[in-house]
Design a protein around this motif. Structure first.
Motif, PDB file in Angstrom:
ATOM      1  N   SER A  67       0.850  -1.185   0.000  1.00 50.72           N
ATOM      2  CA  SER A  67       0.000   0.000   0.000  1.00 50.72           C
ATOM      3  C   SER A  67       0.883   1.232   0.000  1.00 50.72           C
ATOM      4  O   SER A  67       2.012   1.211   0.500  1.00 50.72           O
ATOM      5  CB  SER A  67      -0.928   0.018   1.210  1.00 50.72           C
ATOM      6  OG  SER A  67      -0.176   0.066   2.411  1.00 50.72           O
ATOM      7  N   CYS A  68       0.377   2.318  -0.559  1.00 50.02           N
ATOM      8  CA  CYS A  68       1.138   3.558  -0.652  1.00 50.02           C
ATOM      9  C   CYS A  68       0.223   4.747  -0.369  1.00 50.02           C
ATOM     10  O   CYS A  68      -0.983   4.690  -0.611  1.00 50.02           O
ATOM     11  CB  CYS A  68       1.744   3.722  -2.044  1.00 50.02           C
ATOM     12  SG  CYS A  68       3.002   2.509  -2.466  1.00 50.02           S
ATOM     13  N   PRO A  72      -4.139   4.816   2.135  1.00 52.98           N
ATOM     14  CA  PRO A  72      -3.582   3.593   1.520  1.00 52.98           C
ATOM     15  C   PRO A  72      -4.567   2.897   0.588  1.00 52.98           C
ATOM     16  O   PRO A  72      -5.749   2.747   0.886  1.00 52.98           O
ATOM     17  CB  PRO A  72      -3.252   2.721   2.734  1.00 52.98           C
ATOM     18  CG  PRO A  72      -3.118   3.674   3.868  1.00 52.98           C
ATOM     19  CD  PRO A  72      -4.105   4.767   3.590  1.00 52.98           C
ATOM     20  N   ILE A  73      -4.030   2.496  -0.555  1.00 52.93           N
ATOM     21  CA  ILE A  73      -4.774   1.687  -1.517  1.00 52.93           C
ATOM     22  C   ILE A  73      -4.034   0.367  -1.653  1.00 52.93           C
ATOM     23  O   ILE A  73      -2.848   0.353  -1.952  1.00 52.93           O
ATOM     24  CB  ILE A  73      -4.881   2.388  -2.883  1.00 52.93           C
ATOM     25  CG1 ILE A  73      -5.622   3.724  -2.746  1.00 52.93           C
ATOM     26  CG2 ILE A  73      -5.585   1.496  -3.903  1.00 52.93           C
ATOM     27  CD1 ILE A  73      -5.684   4.525  -4.024  1.00 52.93           C
ATOM     28  N   LEU A  74      -4.719  -0.704  -1.417  1.00 51.25           N
ATOM     29  CA  LEU A  74      -4.100  -2.013  -1.472  1.00 51.25           C
ATOM     30  C   LEU A  74      -3.673  -2.330  -2.898  1.00 51.25           C
ATOM     31  O   LEU A  74      -4.399  -2.067  -3.853  1.00 51.25           O
ATOM     32  CB  LEU A  74      -5.084  -3.076  -0.973  1.00 51.25           C
ATOM     33  CG  LEU A  74      -4.506  -4.470  -0.725  1.00 51.25           C
ATOM     34  CD1 LEU A  74      -3.473  -4.430   0.387  1.00 51.25           C
ATOM     35  CD2 LEU A  74      -5.625  -5.435  -0.385  1.00 51.25           C
ATOM     36  N   GLY A  75      -2.483  -2.899  -3.044  1.00 54.71           N
ATOM     37  CA  GLY A  75      -1.977  -3.212  -4.373  1.00 54.71           C
ATOM     38  C   GLY A  75      -1.110  -4.447  -4.353  1.00 54.71           C
ATOM     39  O   GLY A  75      -0.914  -5.094  -3.317  1.00 54.71           O
ATOM     40  N   CYS A 261       6.823   2.512  -3.631  1.00 54.71           N
ATOM     41  CA  CYS A 261       5.940   3.671  -3.792  1.00 54.71           C
ATOM     42  C   CYS A 261       6.597   4.816  -4.563  1.00 54.71           C
ATOM     43  O   CYS A 261       6.074   5.934  -4.601  1.00 54.71           O
ATOM     44  CB  CYS A 261       5.482   4.166  -2.419  1.00 54.71           C
ATOM     45  SG  CYS A 261       4.571   2.921  -1.476  1.00 54.71           S
ATOM     46  N   CYS A 327       4.363  -0.845  -6.471  1.00 55.36           N
ATOM     47  CA  CYS A 327       3.089  -1.244  -5.882  1.00 55.36           C
ATOM     48  C   CYS A 327       1.983  -0.850  -6.842  1.00 55.36           C
ATOM     49  O   CYS A 327       1.676   0.328  -7.008  1.00 55.36           O
ATOM     50  CB  CYS A 327       2.900  -0.572  -4.523  1.00 55.36           C
ATOM     51  SG  CYS A 327       1.422  -1.099  -3.639  1.00 55.36           S
ATOM     52  N   GLY A 329      -1.666  -0.531  -7.602  1.00 51.56           N
ATOM     53  CA  GLY A 329      -2.918  -0.476  -6.855  1.00 51.56           C
ATOM     54  C   GLY A 329      -4.102  -0.994  -7.633  1.00 51.56           C
ATOM     55  O   GLY A 329      -4.133  -0.924  -8.868  1.00 51.56           O
ATOM     56  N   TYR A 330      -5.035  -1.528  -6.918  1.00 49.79           N
ATOM     57  CA  TYR A 330      -6.268  -1.973  -7.567  1.00 49.79           C
ATOM     58  C   TYR A 330      -7.049  -0.781  -8.061  1.00 49.79           C
ATOM     59  O   TYR A 330      -7.177   0.217  -7.388  1.00 49.79           O
ATOM     60  CB  TYR A 330      -7.127  -2.772  -6.569  1.00 49.79           C
ATOM     61  CG  TYR A 330      -6.555  -4.121  -6.246  1.00 49.79           C
ATOM     62  CD1 TYR A 330      -6.320  -4.491  -4.923  1.00 49.79           C
ATOM     63  CD2 TYR A 330      -6.241  -5.030  -7.245  1.00 49.79           C
ATOM     64  CE1 TYR A 330      -5.811  -5.733  -4.601  1.00 49.79           C
ATOM     65  CE2 TYR A 330      -5.717  -6.280  -6.939  1.00 49.79           C
ATOM     66  CZ  TYR A 330      -5.500  -6.612  -5.621  1.00 49.79           C
ATOM     67  OH  TYR A 330      -4.984  -7.838  -5.304  1.00 49.79           O
TER      68      TYR A 330
END
Length: 330
Positions: A67-68, A72-75, A261, A327, A329-330
């Motif tokens: 995440s970044c 945070p956005i999960l990736g 990131c 990373c 992200g979705y």
């Protein structure tokens, strides 16, 4: 007449002597025939490597999730080797080999290339070098929506001809004062271990003052104390200039957990984060051991034979594949 012909033949075979006129020639790299695209492999998700066969890699972040940012956005943690930079090593100042042999000379004084013979049969040499931004995937527009590719195109970023520290080892101490710590037999002997490690895999990051089988990484200048062929010398200067770019903060780190990131400041180059491919004068597209890219410091004896020839084949261009972790992200 026969004596003159013999003299000219010897000059052609031994290379261009100091002070002689050097023509500017070159070639813009053909992305189809000159680049070994398998050097981008392997691709990794977390610590799991996908494809690549015999292609070499360094450790990746173990967790496949990342995440970044403040929100945070999960990736997914992705790793690959990105063709992103290019270095050319030239005999004639301001000669842009990678631009097809353009003579950019603006009339500024700059040291010519030279090779000096010493008693005992050894010699030292001096070359100029240029650092390019060459994000091949971006200007080819092969992948347009992948966020982990740098989108900088093609640009000339650095000319050593206008850098007064490049032809003066004492001035170069301004950028690498730590060189005084490694000017001793013990530190020099340690580079033999780095050579062995780079030939079998990647060099040792802890031996940061070594350039593997090419010798010492310091000083960040264009003079090479022992000239053992153009390919080996050009490889060493490529490594030195890349390290110099890191010290001047013109090159950053893009790999490891810290690079997931975005790029980060890395004033001491991690040589394990780069692989090189010779693309001029003779592209090194033949595979040795299943691969055609070489980590910094690997001996040129394994792949450099026949890659140099007199007059038009004594300048060299290397494409740098830079390790990239990102990373996504979705």
């Amino acid at each position: 007449m026969i004596a003159r012909l013999l003299i000219l033949l010897c000059i052609a075979l031994l290379g261009t002597p100091a002070g002689a006129a050097v023509n500017c020639s070159g070639k813009f790299p053909n992305p189809v025939t000159d680049i070994c695209w398998s050097c981008m492999l392997p691709i990794s998700i977390g610590s799991v490597r996908i494809g690549g066969g015999a292609q070499e890699d360094i450790p990746n972040p173990s967790n496949p999730l990342c995440s970044c940012g403040g929100n945070p956005i999960l990736g997914l943690s992705i790793g690959f080797w990105e063709p992103a930079r290019q270095v050319e090593v030239v005999r004639k100042p301001f000669c842009l080999v990678s631009m097809g042999g353009i003579d950019l000379n603006p009339g500024l004084p700059a040291a010519e290339s030279a090779r000096f013979a010493r008693p005992g049969g050894s010699s030292n040499s001096f070359y100029q070098a240029h650092f390019y931004i060459n994000t091949v995937m971006a200007w080819l527009q092969v992948i347009t929506d992948f966020p982990c590719m740098e989108k900088a195109g093609f640009d000339l970023a650095y000319l050593t001809e206008v850098d007064p520290t490049w032809d003066d080892d004492e001035l170069a101490l301004i950028l690498n004062p730590e060189v005084v710590l490694f000017a001793n037999p013990v530190a020099v002997a340690a580079c033999a271990a780095d050579c062995a490690a780079a030939t079998l895999g990647f060099g040792s990051s802890s031996l940061f003052w070594c350039a593997g089988c090419q010798g010492g990484l310091y000083p960040f200048s264009g003079e090479v104390p022992v000239h053992m062929g153009g390919v080996r010398t050009a490889e060493l200067i490529t490594e030195r200039l890349t390290a110099k770019m890191h010290r001047e903060l013109l090159a950053w780190g893009w790999h490891g957990r810290a690079g997931l990131c975005g790029p980060y400041v890395l004033p001491v180059m991690d040589k394990t984060a780069y692989k090189t491919q010779l693309i001029y004068p003779i592209p090194a597209t033949e595979k040795f051991g299943g691969r055609c890219c070489q980590p910094f410091g690997r001996t040129t004896a394994l792949w450099g034979a026949g890659k140099e020839f007199p007059v038009r084949g004594e300048d060299f261009t290397f494409l740098l594949f830079r390790k990239r972790n990102c990373c996504v992200g979705y």
